[in-house]
Design an enzyme around this catalytic site. Structure first.
Site, PDB file in Angstrom:
ATOM      1  N   GLY A  64      -3.208   0.105   4.631  1.00 40.34           N
ATOM      2  CA  GLY A  64      -3.378   0.210   6.065  1.00 40.34           C
ATOM      3  C   GLY A  64      -4.427   1.296   6.252  1.00 40.34           C
ATOM      4  O   GLY A  64      -4.680   2.068   5.323  1.00 40.34           O
ATOM      5  N   CYS A  90      -5.358  -1.611  -0.918  1.00 44.43           N
ATOM      6  CA  CYS A  90      -6.036  -1.664   0.365  1.00 44.43           C
ATOM      7  C   CYS A  90      -6.852  -0.385   0.596  1.00 44.43           C
ATOM      8  O   CYS A  90      -7.791  -0.104  -0.138  1.00 44.43           O
ATOM      9  CB  CYS A  90      -5.010  -1.931   1.470  1.00 44.43           C
ATOM     10  SG  CYS A  90      -5.705  -2.284   3.092  1.00 44.43           S
ATOM     11  N   HIS A  91      -6.518   0.405   1.601  1.00 45.13           N
ATOM     12  CA  HIS A  91      -7.206   1.668   1.884  1.00 45.13           C
ATOM     13  C   HIS A  91      -6.627   2.842   1.082  1.00 45.13           C
ATOM     14  O   HIS A  91      -7.188   3.938   1.111  1.00 45.13           O
ATOM     15  CB  HIS A  91      -7.115   2.014   3.380  1.00 45.13           C
ATOM     16  CG  HIS A  91      -7.966   1.162   4.260  1.00 45.13           C
ATOM     17  ND1 HIS A  91      -7.666  -0.149   4.535  1.00 45.13           N
ATOM     18  CD2 HIS A  91      -9.117   1.433   4.939  1.00 45.13           C
ATOM     19  CE1 HIS A  91      -8.588  -0.647   5.349  1.00 45.13           C
ATOM     20  NE2 HIS A  91      -9.475   0.292   5.614  1.00 45.13           N
ATOM     21  N   ALA A  92      -5.522   2.647   0.378  1.00 48.42           N
ATOM     22  CA  ALA A  92      -4.888   3.755  -0.352  1.00 48.42           C
ATOM     23  C   ALA A  92      -5.742   4.352  -1.466  1.00 48.42           C
ATOM     24  O   ALA A  92      -5.525   5.517  -1.820  1.00 48.42           O
ATOM     25  CB  ALA A  92      -3.518   3.335  -0.880  1.00 48.42           C
ATOM     26  N   TRP A 126      -8.374   5.673  -1.030  1.00 49.80           N
ATOM     27  CA  TRP A 126      -8.862   6.912  -0.417  1.00 49.80           C
ATOM     28  C   TRP A 126      -8.076   8.111  -0.955  1.00 49.80           C
ATOM     29  O   TRP A 126      -8.629   9.190  -1.164  1.00 49.80           O
ATOM     30  CB  TRP A 126      -8.643   6.860   1.091  1.00 49.80           C
ATOM     31  CG  TRP A 126      -9.774   6.374   1.923  1.00 49.80           C
ATOM     32  CD1 TRP A 126     -11.100   6.312   1.587  1.00 49.80           C
ATOM     33  CD2 TRP A 126      -9.673   5.926   3.274  1.00 49.80           C
ATOM     34  NE1 TRP A 126     -11.808   5.833   2.653  1.00 49.80           N
ATOM     35  CE2 TRP A 126     -10.969   5.587   3.699  1.00 49.80           C
ATOM     36  CE3 TRP A 126      -8.617   5.781   4.162  1.00 49.80           C
ATOM     37  CZ2 TRP A 126     -11.235   5.114   4.979  1.00 49.80           C
ATOM     38  CZ3 TRP A 126      -8.889   5.308   5.424  1.00 49.80           C
ATOM     39  CH2 TRP A 126     -10.182   4.972   5.837  1.00 49.80           C
TER      40      TRP A 126
END
Length: 195
Positions: free
Chosen positions: A88, A119-121, A123
């Protein structure tokens, strides 16, 4: 080497996690016999739970609530075999500026334990210094962030590099969970420590 039905797995998230990216690993890993706990920072929208972001929900996009088993400050990498980081956009964006979360991810990596991000993890992996010199994937919108952190970005369902497991999106969840199970069975991985 740990069989999945003997494994202890920690999912770390906060409000705004992508609903299937937490619920699918939670349910599938528990169904395989793993003991799975959810940890979150102290401050959340509601005490004792975290709330998903569900883009399909109408009229508001807040989704399911998930019970928090442990506070982020109470957990230690030594007590688990793997950490799972759902995506997310909001969830990893909040966690990558949370020093407890970053320290915990670094500790998992330093101990050679499985670190899985979807996903965005990734980051969070970038912030923890785990991207440089690795092969990784992520949601396409953060490809440049991952590359700028020194990783080789691959457009694949799941990419594993020395026990660091990454996937792109909810469509990759079955492959993501299967790779977590495989990596847990392989056991600890030798790798350079996080910077």
């Amino acid at each position: 080497m740990t069989d999945i039905n003997q494994a202890r797995i920690l999912i770390v998230a906060t409000d705004g996690f992508e609903q299937p990216e937490l619920l699918v690993p939670l349910e599938q890993l528990r169904a395989k016999g793993a003991k799975v706990e959810v940890a979150a920072p102290d401050k959340t929208r509601e005490p004792g739970v975290i709330v998903a972001w569900n883009g399909a929900a109408q009229p508001e996009n807040w989704g399911e609530k998930v019970k928090v088993d442990r506070k982020l400050g109470e957990v230690k990498a030594a007590d688990y075999d793997a950490i799972v980081l759902p995506g997310g956009a909001m969830n990893p964006d909040h966690l990558r500026v949370n020093q407890q979360a970053i320290a915990l991810v670094k500790d998992f990596a330093a101990q050679g334990k499985i670190v899985a991000a979807i996903c965005h993890a990734p980051w969070i992996l970038v912030e923890a210094g785990l991207a440089k010199g690795r092969k990784m994937t992520s949601f396409a919108s953060i490809k440049t962030d991952v590359q700028n952190a020194g990783a080789t970005w691959l457009d694949e369902q799941v990419v594993t590099d020395q026990g660091i497991v990454t996937s792109r999106s909810p469509e990759d969840l079955d492959a993501f969970v299967a790779k977590i199970v495989e990596e847990v069975r392989e056991g600890r991985h030798s790798r350079r420590a996080a910077a």
